[in-house]
Design a protein around this motif. Structure first.
Motif, short mmCIF file in Angstrom:
data_model
loop_
_atom_site.label_atom_id
_atom_site.label_comp_id
_atom_site.label_asym_id
_atom_site.label_seq_id
_atom_site.Cartn_x
_atom_site.Cartn_y
_atom_site.Cartn_z
N MET A 1 -44.39 -10.09 -5.20
CA MET A 1 -43.53 -8.93 -5.30
C MET A 1 -42.64 -9.03 -6.55
O MET A 1 -42.50 -8.07 -7.27
N TRP A 2 -42.04 -10.20 -6.76
CA TRP A 2 -41.15 -10.37 -7.91
C TRP A 2 -41.94 -10.18 -9.21
O TRP A 2 -41.47 -9.54 -10.14
N ALA A 3 -43.16 -10.72 -9.27
CA ALA A 3 -44.00 -10.56 -10.47
C ALA A 3 -44.30 -9.09 -10.72
O ALA A 3 -44.28 -8.63 -11.88
N ASP A 4 -44.57 -8.33 -9.67
CA ASP A 4 -44.82 -6.89 -9.82
C ASP A 4 -43.58 -6.19 -10.38
O ASP A 4 -43.68 -5.34 -11.27
N TYR A 5 -42.43 -6.55 -9.87
CA TYR A 5 -41.17 -5.97 -10.34
C TYR A 5 -40.95 -6.29 -11.83
O TYR A 5 -40.57 -5.43 -12.61
N LEU A 6 -41.21 -7.54 -12.20
CA LEU A 6 -40.98 -7.96 -13.58
C LEU A 6 -41.91 -7.27 -14.58
O LEU A 6 -41.53 -7.09 -15.74
N ARG A 7 -43.08 -6.85 -14.14
CA ARG A 7 -43.97 -6.10 -15.04
C ARG A 7 -43.31 -4.83 -15.55
O ARG A 7 -43.58 -4.39 -16.66
N GLU A 8 -42.45 -4.24 -14.74
CA GLU A 8 -41.74 -3.02 -15.14
C GLU A 8 -40.30 -3.28 -15.55
O GLU A 8 -39.66 -2.40 -16.12
N HIS A 9 -39.78 -4.45 -15.24
CA HIS A 9 -38.38 -4.78 -15.53
C HIS A 9 -38.29 -6.18 -16.14
O HIS A 9 -37.64 -7.08 -15.60
N ALA A 10 -38.92 -6.35 -17.28
CA ALA A 10 -39.00 -7.66 -17.93
C ALA A 10 -37.62 -8.22 -18.29
O ALA A 10 -37.47 -9.44 -18.45
N GLU A 11 -36.62 -7.37 -18.38
CA GLU A 11 -35.28 -7.85 -18.73
C GLU A 11 -34.71 -8.80 -17.67
O GLU A 11 -33.75 -9.52 -17.93
N HIS A 12 -35.31 -8.86 -16.50
CA HIS A 12 -34.85 -9.75 -15.43
C HIS A 12 -35.72 -11.00 -15.28
O HIS A 12 -35.61 -11.73 -14.30
N ARG A 13 -36.54 -11.28 -16.29
CA ARG A 13 -37.52 -12.37 -16.18
C ARG A 13 -36.88 -13.75 -16.03
O ARG A 13 -37.53 -14.68 -15.56
N HIS A 14 -35.60 -13.89 -16.39
CA HIS A 14 -34.94 -15.19 -16.26
C HIS A 14 -34.20 -15.34 -14.93
O HIS A 14 -33.67 -16.40 -14.63
N ASP A 15 -34.18 -14.27 -14.15
CA ASP A 15 -33.53 -14.34 -12.84
C ASP A 15 -34.44 -15.10 -11.86
O ASP A 15 -35.65 -15.07 -11.98
N GLU A 16 -33.84 -15.76 -10.92
CA GLU A 16 -34.55 -16.42 -9.83
C GLU A 16 -33.90 -15.99 -8.53
O GLU A 16 -33.02 -16.68 -8.01
N PRO A 17 -34.32 -14.84 -8.00
CA PRO A 17 -33.64 -14.31 -6.82
C PRO A 17 -33.93 -15.11 -5.56
O PRO A 17 -35.05 -15.60 -5.37
N PRO A 18 -32.92 -15.26 -4.70
CA PRO A 18 -33.18 -15.88 -3.41
C PRO A 18 -34.04 -14.95 -2.56
O PRO A 18 -34.10 -13.74 -2.80
N SER A 19 -34.69 -15.52 -1.59
CA SER A 19 -35.52 -14.76 -0.66
C SER A 19 -35.00 -15.04 0.74
O SER A 19 -34.91 -16.20 1.15
N GLU A 20 -34.62 -13.98 1.45
CA GLU A 20 -34.04 -14.16 2.78
C GLU A 20 -34.23 -12.90 3.60
O GLU A 20 -34.71 -11.90 3.11
#
Length: 152
Positions: A1-20
């Motif tokens: 899911m995060w990879a799909d999001y990053l394809r359209e929002h590459a500006e967040h590629r350095h973020d590492e979001p928690p999953s909960e």
């Protein structure tokens, strides 16, 4: 899911979001996630003491987290848009409404969150008290597109 999001929002590629998940059980996670994906839930609250206890960093405005269902499947990427720390009882009626649970009243919000924290905090070795510092977070759904809020 995060990879799909990053394809359209590459500006967040350095973020590492928690999953909960929302809540403290699979059933509650599914119920609350449904309110996020199909309903009015655009806010959540958590104990600051729990963040400190687990070593998890506090959210920041603009940060993301991946919400998963009760089976552990990622279902939505959430983006924090407003944060406030204050005592549990400093919640206001608008925040209770935005959290979108039960009848959305301040009274039900306080009743249900007291019950939740009284149940959940002792399970990780923390004690509930009325003046506990609480993280009040408003958010937008950023992904997937069919659930995303405008300006995510």
């Amino acid at each position: 899911m995060w990879a799909d999001y990053l394809r359209e929002h590459a500006e967040h590629r350095h973020d590492e979001p928690p999953s909960e998940w929302f809540g403290d059980s699979a059933a509650l996670a599914d119920e609350l996630l449904d309110l996020v994906l199909h309903g009015p839930k655009r806010a959540t609250a958590a104990s600051v003491e729990e963040y400190l206890h687990t070593g998890e960093p506090l959210p920041r405005i603009g940060s993301h987290w991946i919400a998963h269902d009760g089976d552990g499947r990622p279902r939505a990427i959430i983006r924090s848009i407003e944060l406030r720390i204050g005592p549990l009882d400093s919640v206001d009626a608008q925040f209770a409404w935005d959290e979108g649970e039960d009848d959305r009243s301040l009274e039900s919000w306080l009743r249900n969150h007291r019950r939740y924290f009284q149940r959940q905090l002792p399970s990780i070795g923390l004690e509930f008290h009325e003046q506990m510092e609480t993280m009040f977070e408003r958010f937008r759904v950023a992904w997937p597109p069919e659930y995303a809020d405008a300006a995510s």
